[in-house]
Design an enzyme around this catalytic site. Sequence first.
Site, mmCIF file in Angstrom:
data_model
loop_
_atom_site.group_PDB
_atom_site.id
_atom_site.type_symbol
_atom_site.label_atom_id
_atom_site.label_comp_id
_atom_site.label_asym_id
_atom_site.label_seq_id
_atom_site.Cartn_x
_atom_site.Cartn_y
_atom_site.Cartn_z
ATOM 1 N N CYS A 161 -0.857 -3.741 -8.007
ATOM 2 C CA CYS A 161 -0.150 -4.060 -6.761
ATOM 3 C C CYS A 161 1.059 -4.965 -7.036
ATOM 4 O O CYS A 161 2.033 -4.481 -7.598
ATOM 5 C CB CYS A 161 -1.129 -4.648 -5.751
ATOM 6 S SG CYS A 161 -0.617 -4.334 -4.064
ATOM 7 N N HIS A 164 -5.481 -0.733 -5.727
ATOM 8 C CA HIS A 164 -6.429 -1.699 -6.309
ATOM 9 C C HIS A 164 -7.617 -0.980 -6.942
ATOM 10 O O HIS A 164 -8.662 -0.818 -6.296
ATOM 11 C CB HIS A 164 -6.917 -2.667 -5.229
ATOM 12 C CG HIS A 164 -5.867 -3.625 -4.785
ATOM 13 N ND1 HIS A 164 -5.661 -4.834 -5.400
ATOM 14 C CD2 HIS A 164 -4.919 -3.522 -3.818
ATOM 15 C CE1 HIS A 164 -4.655 -5.458 -4.825
ATOM 16 N NE2 HIS A 164 -4.187 -4.682 -3.858
ATOM 17 N N GLU A 198 -9.725 -2.042 -8.998
ATOM 18 C CA GLU A 198 -10.904 -2.907 -9.171
ATOM 19 C C GLU A 198 -11.913 -2.755 -8.029
ATOM 20 O O GLU A 198 -13.091 -3.072 -8.194
ATOM 21 C CB GLU A 198 -10.459 -4.375 -9.306
ATOM 22 C CG GLU A 198 -9.963 -5.061 -8.029
ATOM 23 C CD GLU A 198 -8.481 -4.832 -7.728
ATOM 24 O OE1 GLU A 198 -7.906 -3.846 -8.250
ATOM 25 O OE2 GLU A 198 -7.901 -5.610 -6.954
HETATM 26 N N1 GLN Z 1 2.796 -8.761 -1.832
HETATM 27 C C1 GLN Z 1 2.894 -7.409 -2.227
HETATM 28 C C2 GLN Z 1 3.027 -6.468 -1.048
HETATM 29 O O1 GLN Z 1 2.725 -6.836 0.047
HETATM 30 C C3 GLN Z 1 1.711 -6.996 -3.067
HETATM 31 C C4 GLN Z 1 0.435 -7.054 -2.336
HETATM 32 C C5 GLN Z 1 -0.752 -7.064 -3.234
HETATM 33 O O2 GLN Z 1 -0.626 -7.345 -4.420
HETATM 34 N N2 GLN Z 1 -1.930 -6.802 -2.696
HETATM 35 O O3 GLN Z 1 3.431 -5.350 -1.211
#
Ligand code: GLN
Length: 544
Positions: free
Chosen positions: A387, A513, A515
């Site tokens: 992310c 994600h 994980e």
């Molecule tokens: N802050 C970034 C976004 O909103 C990444 C979010 C995250 O890592 N869950 O796109």
Amino acid sequence: MSERGETKYIFVTGGVVSALGKGISSASIGLLLQKRGLNVQNIKLDPYLNVDPGTMNPFQHGEVFVLDDGSETDLDLGHYERFLDQSLSKDNNVTTGQIYNTIISRERRGDYLGATVQVIPHVTEEIKNRIKRLKNKDPRPDVIIAEIGGTVGDIESLPFLEAIRQIGLEEGPQNTMFLHLTLVPYITSAGEFKTKPTQHSVKSLREIGIQPNMLLCRSAKPISDDLRKKISLFCSVPVRSVIVAQDVSTIYQVPLGYHAQEVDQIVCEHFNLNLPEPDLEEWENMVGKIINPVRRIKIGICGKYVGLKDAYKSIIEAFIHAGVASDAEVNLIWVSSEDIKHNGADKFLYDVDGLLIPGGFGERGVEGKIEAIHYVRENNIPFLGICLGMQCAVIEYARNACGLEDAHSYEFYRDLKHPVIHLMADQEGVTELGGTMRLGAYPCIVEENSRTFEAYKTAEISERHRHRYEFNNVYREMLTRNGLFLAGLSPDKRLVEIIEVPTHPWFVGVQFHPELKSHPTKPHPLFRDFVRAAVIYNSKKKNR
Ligand code: GLN
């Protein structure tokens, strides 16, 4: 009604102190019953007033666990999904905030027909409905395991305890079971265990009208049978049902310890269920590999919340699962991104076998992350970016491989020359913070000649998301021309979900994600291959 009769309810409460591991206990009992052939649904009832943990600071609450349906839930849902290998839904996590939200909207509509709306019966009825409606899940659950957040004695959890007491009355003792997780502290100066906190905690439960059927006694050392008898006598719990939940080296041992003490057998007898013994061989093998690794590797994790490990719970677990597949213990080296910014990447990362940059929000520490990524890309150290970690990898590549020196993310600076990461189109104009990100499972199509395809062995994948920003398509041509590989796109090809650097041994960034979907006996393919790449890097390093 299934052939096993009415749905049974197991309620798990906690006493003395918080953080004793009610979630892991609930998941462990769920696993044992599932392995005996029962359909199990776990539910977590959280007493706080937030509608969900999505708006809470991870420093306070730990990780937000996102489900396929996009709900942002408590990290205990992660334990349930990992132990039982299930995909849960928003129905499996209820908060006081949700209960009150429903009741107040109902009241405003006039649905209460002039009645005074009260904690008892209106709040308790709503809590009971939320627990009981899990009966409608497919497959229909034989057992619902409801974990009550907080500690007995808290003001906030009282309506939940009253609600489960009422369910006990309505469904009858043959269909309900109350488990209480408590602490038996060892006082070093006196050289003995103390049962008083447990006695008091059970007393508080009884005052509410709940008599526990089983006690799970957390302790640092083994508890003698004499002490168990004492606890049994004072708390009116049969001695066989006073279970010792001693500290273990991995949480995956917990179900084995419970099974050795016949927890699942006692539960089955209580519910009058005659079921075969659970087959735990695969689970035991997995635990054996965690306890006796053949090799050790070091993975650096560079993030903002490195002080609170619960903020990265699923990542930590995913590494344990991936380690099993490579017979490796993965030692995580937590590096603050701000330290890297101030002291350079080499000082912290010179001996790691891989680097993971997790998800995150906000500008603090981002430059340190970008520097860390630059270091591992140049030094051929395996990299996984999740992310925000993927977004930082895109920024690093744009700056250092494409010469866009001031490349950055629109999340942090609005007036940018090169916003290589920008706001997603459907996020424009969104002002409310709660539940408004791109959330939950989305499909992605993986390019066949990629590391990612090698890992998943399929082109069509589905992963969970939680973000507002994305790879800016204006820069696709520029970045790919300079060697970045867009290894995965949304099916309509509009969103970049995976990036790779093909000239690097293992460099993968994902907008989702992974994980959140790793299981102890089924490691996530990306974590598994990342750890494998780190093992290879480690052995090459030794031979150098
Ligand atoms: N802050 C970034 C976004 O909103 C990444 C979010 C995250 O890592 N869950 O796109």
